[in-house]
Scaffold this motif. Structure first.
Motif, mmCIF file in Angstrom:
data_model
loop_
_atom_site.group_PDB
_atom_site.id
_atom_site.type_symbol
_atom_site.label_atom_id
_atom_site.label_comp_id
_atom_site.label_asym_id
_atom_site.label_seq_id
_atom_site.Cartn_x
_atom_site.Cartn_y
_atom_site.Cartn_z
ATOM 1 N N GLN A 1 6.425 21.912 1.726
ATOM 2 C CA GLN A 1 6.117 21.735 0.314
ATOM 3 C C GLN A 1 4.617 21.598 0.078
ATOM 4 O OE1 GLN A 1 8.347 22.028 -2.210
ATOM 5 N NE2 GLN A 1 6.522 22.034 -3.492
ATOM 6 N N VAL A 2 3.908 20.991 1.057
ATOM 7 C CA VAL A 2 2.450 20.866 0.920
ATOM 8 C C VAL A 2 1.806 22.242 0.949
ATOM 9 C CG1 VAL A 2 0.347 19.949 1.976
ATOM 10 C CG2 VAL A 2 2.427 18.557 1.916
ATOM 11 N N PHE A 3 2.256 23.102 1.877
ATOM 12 C CA PHE A 3 1.748 24.468 1.916
ATOM 13 C C PHE A 3 2.021 25.173 0.588
ATOM 14 C CE2 PHE A 3 2.002 24.290 6.674
ATOM 15 C CZ PHE A 3 0.678 24.591 6.904
ATOM 16 N N THR A 4 3.215 24.978 0.057
ATOM 17 C CA THR A 4 3.588 25.636 -1.204
ATOM 18 C C THR A 4 2.703 25.155 -2.344
ATOM 19 O OG1 THR A 4 5.887 25.863 -0.475
ATOM 20 C CG2 THR A 4 5.459 26.033 -2.838
ATOM 21 N N ASP A 5 2.504 23.836 -2.441
ATOM 22 C CA ASP A 5 1.688 23.288 -3.530
ATOM 23 C C ASP A 5 0.242 23.778 -3.446
ATOM 24 O OD1 ASP A 5 3.900 21.926 -4.412
ATOM 25 O OD2 ASP A 5 3.328 20.008 -3.507
ATOM 26 N N LEU A 6 -0.313 23.775 -2.239
ATOM 27 C CA LEU A 6 -1.699 24.219 -2.086
ATOM 28 C C LEU A 6 -1.832 25.712 -2.367
ATOM 29 C CD1 LEU A 6 -2.781 22.289 1.149
ATOM 30 C CD2 LEU A 6 -3.170 21.662 -1.234
ATOM 31 N N THR B 1 0.059 27.563 -4.239
ATOM 32 C CA THR B 1 0.254 27.811 -5.665
ATOM 33 C C THR B 1 -1.023 27.530 -6.444
ATOM 34 O OG1 THR B 1 2.611 27.264 -5.511
ATOM 35 C CG2 THR B 1 1.607 27.166 -7.694
ATOM 36 N N ALA B 2 -1.685 26.415 -6.119
ATOM 37 C CA ALA B 2 -2.931 26.073 -6.805
ATOM 38 C C ALA B 2 -4.029 27.085 -6.519
ATOM 39 C CB ALA B 2 -3.379 24.667 -6.391
ATOM 40 N N ILE B 3 -4.087 27.576 -5.273
ATOM 41 C CA ILE B 3 -5.085 28.594 -4.925
ATOM 42 C C ILE B 3 -4.839 29.869 -5.711
ATOM 43 C CG2 ILE B 3 -5.889 30.098 -3.057
ATOM 44 C CD1 ILE B 3 -5.304 27.764 -1.131
ATOM 45 N N HIS B 4 -3.583 30.303 -5.743
ATOM 46 C CA HIS B 4 -3.252 31.552 -6.439
ATOM 47 C C HIS B 4 -3.492 31.431 -7.942
ATOM 48 C CE1 HIS B 4 -1.234 35.358 -7.185
ATOM 49 N NE2 HIS B 4 -0.511 34.758 -8.122
ATOM 50 N N ALA B 5 -3.152 30.265 -8.525
ATOM 51 C CA ALA B 5 -3.307 30.080 -9.971
ATOM 52 C C ALA B 5 -4.733 29.719 -10.359
ATOM 53 C CB ALA B 5 -2.352 28.992 -10.457
ATOM 54 N N ARG B 6 -5.597 29.451 -9.347
ATOM 55 C CA ARG B 6 -6.978 29.049 -9.599
ATOM 56 C C ARG B 6 -7.024 27.814 -10.491
ATOM 57 N NH1 ARG B 6 -9.744 35.014 -10.683
ATOM 58 N NH2 ARG B 6 -9.354 35.856 -8.589
ATOM 59 N N GLU B 7 -6.291 26.794 -10.062
ATOM 60 C CA GLU B 7 -6.212 25.545 -10.810
ATOM 61 C C GLU B 7 -6.784 24.407 -9.976
ATOM 62 O OE1 GLU B 7 -2.183 26.479 -13.426
ATOM 63 O OE2 GLU B 7 -2.036 25.287 -11.593
ATOM 64 N N GLU B 8 -7.530 23.527 -10.649
ATOM 65 C CA GLU B 8 -8.094 22.374 -9.962
ATOM 66 C C GLU B 8 -6.966 21.504 -9.418
ATOM 67 O OE1 GLU B 8 -10.809 20.260 -12.425
ATOM 68 O OE2 GLU B 8 -12.155 21.989 -12.708
ATOM 69 N N LEU B 9 -7.276 20.814 -8.316
ATOM 70 C CA LEU B 9 -6.253 20.057 -7.620
ATOM 71 C C LEU B 9 -6.741 18.630 -7.408
ATOM 72 C CD1 LEU B 9 -3.477 20.450 -6.206
ATOM 73 C CD2 LEU B 9 -4.741 20.894 -4.099
ATOM 74 N N ARG C 1 -9.257 9.512 -3.247
ATOM 75 C CA ARG C 1 -8.869 10.471 -4.275
ATOM 76 C C ARG C 1 -9.974 11.528 -4.408
ATOM 77 N NH1 ARG C 1 -5.386 10.110 -8.554
ATOM 78 N NH2 ARG C 1 -4.144 9.035 -6.985
ATOM 79 N N ARG C 2 -9.606 12.775 -4.333
ATOM 80 C CA ARG C 2 -10.580 13.867 -4.416
ATOM 81 C C ARG C 2 -10.143 14.847 -5.500
ATOM 82 N NH1 ARG C 2 -13.002 13.140 0.832
ATOM 83 N NH2 ARG C 2 -14.552 14.745 0.390
ATOM 84 N N ARG C 3 -11.117 15.465 -6.138
ATOM 85 C CA ARG C 3 -10.869 16.536 -7.108
ATOM 86 C C ARG C 3 -11.540 17.797 -6.569
ATOM 87 N NH1 ARG C 3 -12.991 16.752 -11.850
ATOM 88 N NH2 ARG C 3 -14.872 15.644 -11.175
ATOM 89 N N VAL C 4 -10.755 18.843 -6.357
ATOM 90 C CA VAL C 4 -11.295 20.031 -5.718
ATOM 91 C C VAL C 4 -10.843 21.291 -6.440
ATOM 92 C CG1 VAL C 4 -11.273 18.874 -3.477
ATOM 93 C CG2 VAL C 4 -9.343 20.318 -4.130
ATOM 94 N N GLN C 5 -11.597 22.352 -6.196
ATOM 95 C CA GLN C 5 -11.189 23.704 -6.590
ATOM 96 C C GLN C 5 -10.766 24.422 -5.308
ATOM 97 O OE1 GLN C 5 -14.662 25.296 -8.547
ATOM 98 N NE2 GLN C 5 -14.257 24.226 -10.462
ATOM 99 N N PRO D 1 -1.162 16.238 -2.065
ATOM 100 C CA PRO D 1 -1.524 16.812 -3.369
ATOM 101 C C PRO D 1 -0.731 16.168 -4.505
ATOM 102 C CG PRO D 1 -0.101 18.313 -2.168
ATOM 103 C CD PRO D 1 -0.371 17.164 -1.245
ATOM 104 N N HIS D 2 -1.370 16.113 -5.674
ATOM 105 C CA HIS D 2 -0.725 15.548 -6.853
ATOM 106 C C HIS D 2 -0.409 16.650 -7.856
ATOM 107 C CE1 HIS D 2 -1.294 11.210 -6.033
ATOM 108 N NE2 HIS D 2 -2.346 11.627 -5.344
ATOM 109 N N THR D 3 0.657 16.488 -8.573
ATOM 110 C CA THR D 3 1.027 17.388 -9.657
ATOM 111 C C THR D 3 1.165 16.569 -10.948
ATOM 112 O OG1 THR D 3 3.358 17.118 -9.077
ATOM 113 C CG2 THR D 3 2.210 19.040 -8.159
#
Length: 328
Positions: A140-145, A147-155, A171-175, A208-210
């Motif tokens: 699920q971690v691979f899936t979440d990461l 998905t965020a990479i493909h959608a170009r969404e901050e994580l 706590r980190r905020r990344v692109q 990762p957080h959603t």
């Protein structure tokens, strides 16, 4: 003309090789009429293959992703490559059971000539001993990461600098930009918004957080090449070059055959019986001197002067350690 079943397999194979085909091109490749192509397309749809028609001067067809996984068709090379990949994945990972099951299913439907080739392959992926502190990563971690990479969404993520201190997470905020594998571990390459710089995060330490944050425009990676950038960062450089920041040249009183197996990415040149030249790099001059010292042989430093200085500092350190009184 091919029999219908054989022709359907040929049609499916063509549809899998590229994004779209015109009806005329398919008819020409299969040596049938466009009307026969349309009928065969309908038969494949009835079997569950999501084939859509697209408009254009001549019209055409493409094989899309569907709600379930229909039967796939592989040529010999693709089947062997898939088996090799599954055997590699079926060792020491969270998807080992699924990979082993998929490999068993593929083997059962292979023709005997391919099954024999697969049975001769015995692959075991051995993780380096230094990776003993690495935890397995949940799918699920691979899936979440991903998905965020493909959608170009901050994580937003929690990150443990040390797996043993998992409760002390930051706590980190990344692109997020890429998922990469390096020497048996998975890393997330991302732009750290709080540190205003590129960072690599071990995936087994990421939570990762959603939901994810706003979309972003991807930054240009220095050098533009992911493997080169990752190699550079792990060698202590700034990401623009894959060279070690510290490189030196020495002559060792050892035969080249004794040095080469342990020189990693260094260059070993034979100078004669029992002597060789070694060109090697490291993240620091002290680290380089210590690495060369592990060969347990007389060393002549060719250069640069920084390497001489590193050997001098280590010599002082080691001499002090040798004079230390051992408690009785």
């Amino acid at each position: 003309m091919q029999k219908t079943s054989s022709r359907l397999l040929s049609l499916l194979s063509l549809l899998q090789t590229r994004r779209g085909w015109s009806g005329e091109d398919l008819a020409e490749r299969l040596d049938v009429t466009p009307r026969t192509v349309r009928r065969d397309i309908d038969r494949l749809r009835e079997l569950g293959y999501p084939i859509t028609a697209f408009k254009g001067p001549a019209g055409g067809y493409r094989l899309d992703a569907g709600g379930h996984l229909p039967p796939l068709l592989f040529d010999d090379g693709q089947a062997v490559a898939l088996a090799v990949a599954l055997q590699s994945a079926a060792t020491g990972t969270t998807i080992a059971e699924d990979a082993a099951g998929a490999l068993t299913m593929i083997r059962q439907v292979m023709p005997s000539r391919l099954r024999h080739r697969i049975d001769m392959l015995r692959i075991t992926a051995v993780h380096p001993p230094e990776n003993g502190d690495a935890s397995q990563v949940a799918p699920q971690v691979f899936t979440d990461l991903s998905t965020a990479i493909h959608a170009r969404e901050e994580l937003r993520l929690d990150y443990a600098q040390d797996r043993k201190a998992a409760t002390e997470q930051q706590r980190r905020r990344v692109q997020p930009h890429h998922l990469v594998a390096w020497r048996g571990r998975w890393y997330l390459l991302a732009w750290d918004l709080d540190r205003d710089d590129w960072r690599t995060f071990r995936v087994d330490r990421i939570h990762p957080h959603t939901p994810t944050g706003p979309r972003f425009t991807p930054r240009e990676l220095p050098g533009g090449d992911v493997p080169a950038f990752i190699t550079s960062r792990f060698r202590g450089s700034d990401g623009t070059t894959t060279d070690w920041p510290c490189q030196g040249e020495v002559v060792l009183d050892l035969p080249a055959t004794a040095v080469a197996p342990f020189a990693q990415d260094g260059i070993v040149e034979e100078l004669g019986p029992g002597r060789c030249r070694l060109t090697l790099g490291s993240w620091s001059w002290t680290g380089l001197a210590a690495t060369i010292g592990r060969f347990d042989a007389n060393v002549e430093v060719i250069g640069p002067p920084e390497l001489n200085g590193a050997f001098a500092r280590l010599a002082t350190r080691y001499a002090n350690a040798a004079r230390t009184t051992i408690p009785s």
